[in-house]
Structures are given as C-alpha cells and as structure tokens.
Design an enzyme around this catalytic site. Structure first.
Site, PDB file in Angstrom:
ATOM      1  N   TYR A 135       0.922  -0.979   0.095  1.00 39.11           N
ATOM      2  CA  TYR A 135      -0.114  -0.042  -0.064  1.00 39.11           C
ATOM      3  C   TYR A 135       0.761   1.262   0.065  1.00 39.11           C
ATOM      4  CZ  TYR A 135      -3.808   3.070   1.524  1.00 39.11           C
ATOM      5  OH  TYR A 135      -4.615   4.110   1.780  1.00 39.11           O
ATOM      6  N   LYS A 164      -1.262  -1.498  -4.003  1.00 39.41           N
ATOM      7  CA  LYS A 164      -2.344  -0.522  -3.958  1.00 39.41           C
ATOM      8  C   LYS A 164      -1.825   1.141  -4.190  1.00 39.41           C
ATOM      9  CE  LYS A 164      -5.932   1.795  -1.162  1.00 39.41           C
ATOM     10  NZ  LYS A 164      -6.529   1.886   0.365  1.00 39.41           N
TER      11      LYS A 164
END
Length: 292
Positions: A135, A164
């Site tokens: 992330y 992400k």
C-alpha cells in the site's frame, strides 16, 4: 489470492462518548457495503481510523469483520504499524482470525530508506502465509515507494502479490502496468481518478464511497470492464464531485456524516479528527440527494 472489483472500506463506529468501538453498528456498515455489491471488504484502513485505535480495539474490529462477513466475500485487514515487530504481530493476528489478505503500509516517523522498507515487508511476509497488498499512500504514511521498487518487492518477497497505489499520479499506474507487462495486479486508492485508473488497467478500486452511494462505484467498474466507455464516463462524472469531496473533507468525517444524514448514526470521528461543519454537511446532503 489477487483482488479485483470494488474493495469497500467501512468506517469504524464509536460509542457516543467516543471511548469504545460499537461493533453492532459496524455490522450495519458492513451490511451497507454488501448491499452495494462490493467484491471485498477492507477493514482498518484510513477510512476506518486504524491509526486512532488501541491494539485491543484494532483486534476487535478485525475479528468482528471477518466473523461478520463469514466468507461471503474476501476480507482485507489493514496493517500500518511504526515498528516491524508490531506489524508482524498484527499480521499474525489477521491470519489467526481468518482474514484473506493483508494491506501493509510502511507507516513511519523517520524517513525510511528502501532497504528498511524491503526488510519490513519481508519480515511480515515471513510471519504469515497471507497475500500482502503493498500500500503506497505517502500522504498518510510518510513513505513514498516508486513503481520500480514496489515491483522489486513483488518479485522478491514471497507473499507480496499486489499493489495499491494512492498517490493520485496516473503515470505511476502506467509504469506498474508497463514494467510488469500487465502481470502484477494493482488497485486504485485515489477516488477522484477512478475512471483513469481503471482505464489504465487497475484490477480494482479501493473506496469508502459505497458506504453512501450504494452500487454506483460497482456500476462504473463493470462499465469499464465491459468496454462501455460512454456509460463509464457518465457514471464517473455523476460521482466525481462527491468522490473528490469525501477525500478533501477527510474520509472518516465525511462518510460518518453522510451515514448520519441517511439515518445510520455511527458516531463521529475520534479526536483530533472533527466532524464536518454545518456548511460541509449541507453540501454533502445536497450531493447525496442527487446521487441516491
């Protein structure tokens, strides 16, 4: 497991005095997301105020979410701890309770170099067999990872399988796609660039928007995947002002205010976060009236 589609992010409801988590209300928020046809649920991200929860509260939310969803769709658990030891402990707990994926952020006070970040992810990967979503969200974590470096981790760390990307820079998504030859799944974490990201090859869209506008994000995702470009454009611009607003106003505060406007009271955000002011609430109320 690699995720695709709409990954819905629940807020974390608190009691009236903000001193405890209200799990019954969390169940109602999860119901809203399931009704919105999300493809996975990601608890304990920034929308879930994970950074403002004690360890016991974090564990309560993680365990309750997995049990409540009960295998209907995958559950992602966010892990963003300052120390590697804490991150490993949280990741192990996510595995013990039956989560499907870990969303791992390199949350930091000191500026971390790439060797330190790599070691952090590798240690978490070695502690649990769960797939790891890398992330990248420098606005909240204080760490910015390049596409090249994240792909290096996917290549070298066993359980790091997807990315992400939340910087809001569409060129990074193009780079991830190009450098990996389209083989590494990446997800969009920036609401107001959903259309661009999906057209750039994003396999999914991580968003709290379905908490308030139902399956409209899912409709947009499906339209893009079916090649219905004009329909997708219409759906996106219908949502655009709202998507931009909930990010700029603070996801937790905006979504919680919106839920209250819809008769689903889940408490306010935890201080130092503050609820929306009256002007912002009225603006949100107007947008929701047009969207829902």
């Amino acid at each position: 497991m690699n995720l695709s589609g709409i990954i819905g992010y629940p807020v974390t409801p608190f009691s009236h005095d903000n001193k405890s988590v209200d799990l019954n209300k969390l169940g109602k928020v999860i119901d809203v997301l399931l009704k919105a046809k999300v493809d996975a649920i990601a608890a304990l991200g920034s929308a879930g105020e994970a950074a403002y929860l004690s360890e016991s509260e974090w564990k309560q939310v993680a365990e309750y979410t997995v049990k409540y969803v009960d295998g209907r769709i995958p559950v992602v658990i966010g892990v963003a701890q300052l120390t590697t030891e804490q991150a490993v402990n949280y990741a192990k707990y996510a595995y013990e309770i039956g989560a499907d994926v870990i969303m791992l952020s390199p949350f930091s006070y000191y500026k971390l170099n790439e060797q330190e970040i790599y070691s952090h992810y590798e240690s978490v990967s070695n502690s649990t067999p769960l797939p790891i979503m890398i992330y990248n969200n420098p606005s909240t974590c204080g760490v910015d990872m390049s596409p090249e470096f994240m792909l290096k981790m996917v290549d070298g760390i066993e359980n790091a399988t997807m990315i992400k990307e939340s910087t809001g820079d569409i060129q990074r998504m193009h780079k991830i796609y190009k450098l990996s030859k389209g083989k590494v799944p990446f997800l969009n974490g920036c609401n107001h660039m959903a259309l661009e990201a999906l057209n750039a090859g994003a396999s999914g869209w991580c968003t709290a928007a379905p908490c308030l506008i139902g399956d409209q994000p899912k409709q947009l995702f499906d339209a893009v995947k079916k090649g219905e470009s004009e329909k997708a454009k219409t759906l996106f611009y219908k949502q655009y002002e709202f998507l931009e607003f909930i990010v700029s106003s603070g996801l937790a505060a905006a979504v919680k205010s919106g839920l209250a406007l819809q008769g689903n009271e889940v408490g306010g955000p935890r201080k130092p976060l503050l609820p929306l002011n009256e002007s912002a609430k009225n603006r949100l109320k107007g947008m929701l009236a047009e969207l829902v």
